[in-house]
Design a protein around this motif. Structure first.
Motif, PDB file in Angstrom:
ATOM      1  N   LYS A 110       0.579  -1.375  -0.279  1.00  0.00           N
ATOM      2  CA  LYS A 110      -0.008  -0.087   0.215  1.00  0.00           C
ATOM      3  C   LYS A 110       0.961   1.432   0.523  1.00  0.00           C
ATOM      4  CE  LYS A 110      -4.128   1.970   2.102  1.00  0.00           C
ATOM      5  NZ  LYS A 110      -5.261   1.482   3.487  1.00  0.00           N
ATOM      6  N   GLU A 111       2.057   1.578   0.708  1.00  0.00           N
ATOM      7  CA  GLU A 111       3.104   2.207   0.745  1.00  0.00           C
ATOM      8  C   GLU A 111       2.866   2.551  -1.094  1.00  0.00           C
ATOM      9  OE1 GLU A 111       2.423  -0.242   2.856  1.00  0.00           O
ATOM     10  OE2 GLU A 111       1.906   0.758   4.921  1.00  0.00           O
ATOM     11  N   THR A 112       3.441   2.350  -1.294  1.00  0.00           N
ATOM     12  CA  THR A 112       3.957   2.202  -2.942  1.00  0.00           C
ATOM     13  C   THR A 112       3.269   2.450  -3.582  1.00  0.00           C
ATOM     14  OG1 THR A 112       5.231   0.193  -2.700  1.00  0.00           O
ATOM     15  CG2 THR A 112       5.081   1.034  -4.901  1.00  0.00           C
ATOM     16  N   PHE A 113       1.788   2.520  -2.980  1.00  0.00           N
ATOM     17  CA  PHE A 113       1.085   2.873  -3.982  1.00  0.00           C
ATOM     18  C   PHE A 113       0.680   4.243  -3.440  1.00  0.00           C
ATOM     19  CE2 PHE A 113      -0.389  -1.062  -5.314  1.00  0.00           C
ATOM     20  CZ  PHE A 113      -1.042  -1.367  -6.520  1.00  0.00           C
ATOM     21  N   GLN A 114       0.137   4.745  -2.250  1.00  0.00           N
ATOM     22  CA  GLN A 114       0.483   6.078  -1.712  1.00  0.00           C
ATOM     23  C   GLN A 114       1.403   7.238  -1.483  1.00  0.00           C
ATOM     24  OE1 GLN A 114      -1.652   5.520   2.246  1.00  0.00           O
ATOM     25  NE2 GLN A 114      -3.513   4.481   1.142  1.00  0.00           N
ATOM     26  N   GLU A 115       2.634   6.721  -2.242  1.00  0.00           N
ATOM     27  CA  GLU A 115       3.834   7.486  -2.339  1.00  0.00           C
ATOM     28  C   GLU A 115       3.013   8.114  -3.111  1.00  0.00           C
ATOM     29  OE1 GLU A 115       8.418   7.275  -2.406  1.00  0.00           O
ATOM     30  OE2 GLU A 115       7.539   5.996  -4.581  1.00  0.00           O
ATOM     31  N   PRO A 116       3.142   8.593  -4.260  1.00  0.00           N
ATOM     32  CA  PRO A 116       2.578   9.404  -5.334  1.00  0.00           C
ATOM     33  C   PRO A 116       1.660  10.479  -4.776  1.00  0.00           C
ATOM     34  CG  PRO A 116       2.539   7.644  -6.620  1.00  0.00           C
ATOM     35  CD  PRO A 116       2.658   7.550  -5.539  1.00  0.00           C
ATOM     36  N   GLY A 117       1.244  10.251  -3.455  1.00  0.00           N
ATOM     37  CA  GLY A 117      -0.442  11.279  -2.749  1.00  0.00           C
ATOM     38  C   GLY A 117       0.478  11.632  -1.067  1.00  0.00           C
ATOM     39  N   GLU A 118       1.300  11.300  -1.144  1.00  0.00           N
ATOM     40  CA  GLU A 118       2.159  11.250  -0.185  1.00  0.00           C
ATOM     41  C   GLU A 118       3.331  12.140  -0.892  1.00  0.00           C
ATOM     42  OE1 GLU A 118       1.442  10.527   3.201  1.00  0.00           O
ATOM     43  OE2 GLU A 118      -0.263   9.602   2.082  1.00  0.00           O
ATOM     44  N   HIS A 119       3.769  12.518  -0.952  1.00  0.00           N
ATOM     45  CA  HIS A 119       4.451  13.495  -2.156  1.00  0.00           C
ATOM     46  C   HIS A 119       3.878  14.621  -1.980  1.00  0.00           C
ATOM     47  CE1 HIS A 119       7.924  14.792  -5.212  1.00  0.00           C
ATOM     48  NE2 HIS A 119       8.804  14.870  -3.665  1.00  0.00           N
ATOM     49  N   ALA A 120       2.687  14.435  -2.863  1.00  0.00           N
ATOM     50  CA  ALA A 120       2.161  15.487  -3.485  1.00  0.00           C
ATOM     51  C   ALA A 120       1.688  16.704  -2.040  1.00  0.00           C
ATOM     52  CB  ALA A 120       0.771  15.464  -3.522  1.00  0.00           C
ATOM     53  N   LEU A 121       0.645  16.320  -0.973  1.00  0.00           N
ATOM     54  CA  LEU A 121       0.403  16.391   0.253  1.00  0.00           C
ATOM     55  C   LEU A 121       2.000  16.979   0.970  1.00  0.00           C
ATOM     56  CD1 LEU A 121      -1.901  13.317   1.987  1.00  0.00           C
ATOM     57  CD2 LEU A 121      -2.517  15.619   1.810  1.00  0.00           C
ATOM     58  N   ALA A 122       2.654  16.789   0.399  1.00  0.00           N
ATOM     59  CA  ALA A 122       3.191  17.005   1.201  1.00  0.00           C
ATOM     60  C   ALA A 122       4.177  18.554   0.872  1.00  0.00           C
ATOM     61  CB  ALA A 122       5.575  16.232   1.407  1.00  0.00           C
ATOM     62  N   THR A 123       4.420  18.813  -0.789  1.00  0.00           N
ATOM     63  CA  THR A 123       4.612  19.438  -1.343  1.00  0.00           C
ATOM     64  C   THR A 123       3.790  20.231  -1.674  1.00  0.00           C
ATOM     65  OG1 THR A 123       5.479  17.429  -3.164  1.00  0.00           O
ATOM     66  CG2 THR A 123       4.847  20.398  -3.473  1.00  0.00           C
ATOM     67  N   LEU A 124       2.398  20.386  -1.387  1.00  0.00           N
ATOM     68  CA  LEU A 124       0.875  21.857  -1.543  1.00  0.00           C
ATOM     69  C   LEU A 124       1.785  21.855   0.036  1.00  0.00           C
ATOM     70  CD1 LEU A 124      -1.883  19.499  -2.507  1.00  0.00           C
ATOM     71  CD2 LEU A 124      -0.821  21.536  -3.365  1.00  0.00           C
ATOM     72  N   SER A 125       1.960  21.192   1.449  1.00  0.00           N
ATOM     73  CA  SER A 125       2.366  21.550   2.519  1.00  0.00           C
ATOM     74  C   SER A 125       3.484  22.291   2.505  1.00  0.00           C
ATOM     75  CB  SER A 125       2.496  20.945   3.720  1.00  0.00           C
ATOM     76  OG  SER A 125       0.939  19.620   3.652  1.00  0.00           O
ATOM     77  N   LEU A 126       4.445  22.434   1.700  1.00  0.00           N
ATOM     78  CA  LEU A 126       5.529  22.835   1.525  1.00  0.00           C
ATOM     79  C   LEU A 126       5.465  24.574   1.476  1.00  0.00           C
ATOM     80  CD1 LEU A 126       8.998  23.163   1.921  1.00  0.00           C
ATOM     81  CD2 LEU A 126       9.098  22.656  -0.371  1.00  0.00           C
ATOM     82  N   VAL A 127       4.491  24.663   0.059  1.00  0.00           N
ATOM     83  CA  VAL A 127       4.746  25.433  -0.480  1.00  0.00           C
ATOM     84  C   VAL A 127       3.205  26.869   0.277  1.00  0.00           C
ATOM     85  CG1 VAL A 127       5.824  24.607  -2.033  1.00  0.00           C
ATOM     86  CG2 VAL A 127       3.188  24.901  -2.235  1.00  0.00           C
ATOM     87  N   CYS A 128       2.532  26.320   0.768  1.00  0.00           N
ATOM     88  CA  CYS A 128       1.292  26.798   1.631  1.00  0.00           C
ATOM     89  C   CYS A 128       1.693  27.121   2.861  1.00  0.00           C
ATOM     90  CB  CYS A 128      -0.015  26.158   1.795  1.00  0.00           C
ATOM     91  SG  CYS A 128      -0.141  26.039  -0.936  1.00  0.00           S
ATOM     92  N   GLN A 129       1.972  26.422   3.599  1.00  0.00           N
ATOM     93  CA  GLN A 129       3.032  26.853   4.694  1.00  0.00           C
ATOM     94  C   GLN A 129       3.998  27.628   4.545  1.00  0.00           C
ATOM     95  OE1 GLN A 129       3.955  23.353   6.839  1.00  0.00           O
ATOM     96  NE2 GLN A 129       1.284  22.322   7.000  1.00  0.00           N
TER      97      GLN A 129
ATOM     98  N   CYS B  95      -3.057  29.579  -2.283  1.00  0.00           N
ATOM     99  CA  CYS B  95      -3.322  28.617  -1.717  1.00  0.00           C
ATOM    100  C   CYS B  95      -5.095  27.894  -1.184  1.00  0.00           C
ATOM    101  CB  CYS B  95      -2.287  28.588  -0.913  1.00  0.00           C
ATOM    102  SG  CYS B  95      -0.800  27.787  -0.975  1.00  0.00           S
ATOM    103  N   SER B  96      -6.306  29.059  -1.746  1.00  0.00           N
ATOM    104  CA  SER B  96      -7.410  29.031  -1.477  1.00  0.00           C
ATOM    105  C   SER B  96      -7.464  28.023  -2.562  1.00  0.00           C
ATOM    106  CB  SER B  96      -7.946  30.660  -0.893  1.00  0.00           C
ATOM    107  OG  SER B  96      -7.968  31.147  -2.491  1.00  0.00           O
ATOM    108  N   ASN B  97      -7.265  27.983  -3.655  1.00  0.00           N
ATOM    109  CA  ASN B  97      -7.620  27.099  -4.667  1.00  0.00           C
ATOM    110  C   ASN B  97      -7.075  26.477  -5.124  1.00  0.00           C
ATOM    111  OD1 ASN B  97      -9.952  26.764  -6.782  1.00  0.00           O
ATOM    112  ND2 ASN B  97      -8.681  28.982  -8.111  1.00  0.00           N
ATOM    113  N   VAL B  98      -7.400  24.929  -5.268  1.00  0.00           N
ATOM    114  CA  VAL B  98      -6.292  24.095  -5.186  1.00  0.00           C
ATOM    115  C   VAL B  98      -7.254  23.151  -5.167  1.00  0.00           C
ATOM    116  CG1 VAL B  98      -4.713  22.706  -4.331  1.00  0.00           C
ATOM    117  CG2 VAL B  98      -4.488  24.676  -3.314  1.00  0.00           C
TER     118      VAL B  98
END
Length: 205
Positions: free
Chosen positions: A106-125, A151-154
């Motif tokens: 499951k971690e392999t499948f979800q890695e792209p999503g987790e990286h997306a979350l980390a990227t969005l969190s980085l730039v918006c924070q 960041c209010s429109n993603v």
């Protein structure tokens, strides 16, 4: 499926103008890329642009081939319409042999999503910190991305496993963001949700 009204960019670039492409670091060196709308005019340079995050599939082609060649014109086209387009560039789960879903964890499948979350969190924070008067501490490239985004429109879109992850990522994002997702996916077992996602709009095709 439900639909939602997407807030369009207030200003679009000329289709003949090329997007500016920059890479930056989220987890590992230069593992994310941004396609920035052309800013030849002062109005475009000062505009806050909606974010469009594209989650690529994990099978067959490596991410760098998908971003630099296979989907390059498509990503640039979105940027020409006034979106800041973000996507992953280097991940472990990239270019894999296509197997039944049980063939990978499951971690392999979800890695792209987790990286997306980390990227969005980085730039918006980082943007929130700057708006509150805090010191930047980020690279010049990230600061350039931060200066251009709204960041209010993603929006999050994806194909195949990336489509399933687009919905999961939108569901996990903070409620403060206006968010919408477009999914094209047949990956159901790994990503079955016990309740409907908390997303303003989900279109699955």
């Amino acid at each position: 499926a439900s639909t939602t009204t997407i807030v369009p960019p207030t200003t679009a670039a000329n289709d003949d103008e090329k997007a500016k492409i920059v890479t930056f670091t989220v987890w590992n060196q230069d593992d994310a890329v941004a396609f920035l709308p052309a800013s030849s005019s002062s109005s475009m340079a000062a505009t806050k642009h909606p974010i469009l995050y594209y989650v690529h599939p994990i099978y067959r082609l490596p991410l760098e081939d998908l971003v630099n060649t296979h989907n390059r014109a498509w990503l640039e086209s979105f940027a020409s319409q006034g979106f800041v387009v973000l996507c992953s560039l280097r991940l472990r789960s990239s270019g894999l042999r296509a197997l039944p879903e049980r063939g990978y964890d499951k971690e392999t499948f979800q890695e792209p999503g987790e990286h997306a979350l980390a990227t969005l969190s980085l730039v918006c924070q980082q943007q929130q910190q700057q708006q509150q008067g805090g010191a930047s501490g980020s690279s010049a490239v990230i600061n350039e991305v931060v200066r251009r985004i709204d960041c209010s429109n993603v929006g999050i879109i994806g194909y195949s496993v990336g489509g399933a992850e687009a919905v999961r990522v939108a569901d996990k994002m903070e409620d403060a963001y206006t968010k919408w997702a477009l999914s094209s996916s047949s990956s159901r077992r790994q990503f079955a949700m016990p309740k409907p996602p908390r997303v303003r709009g989900v279109v699955s095709v």
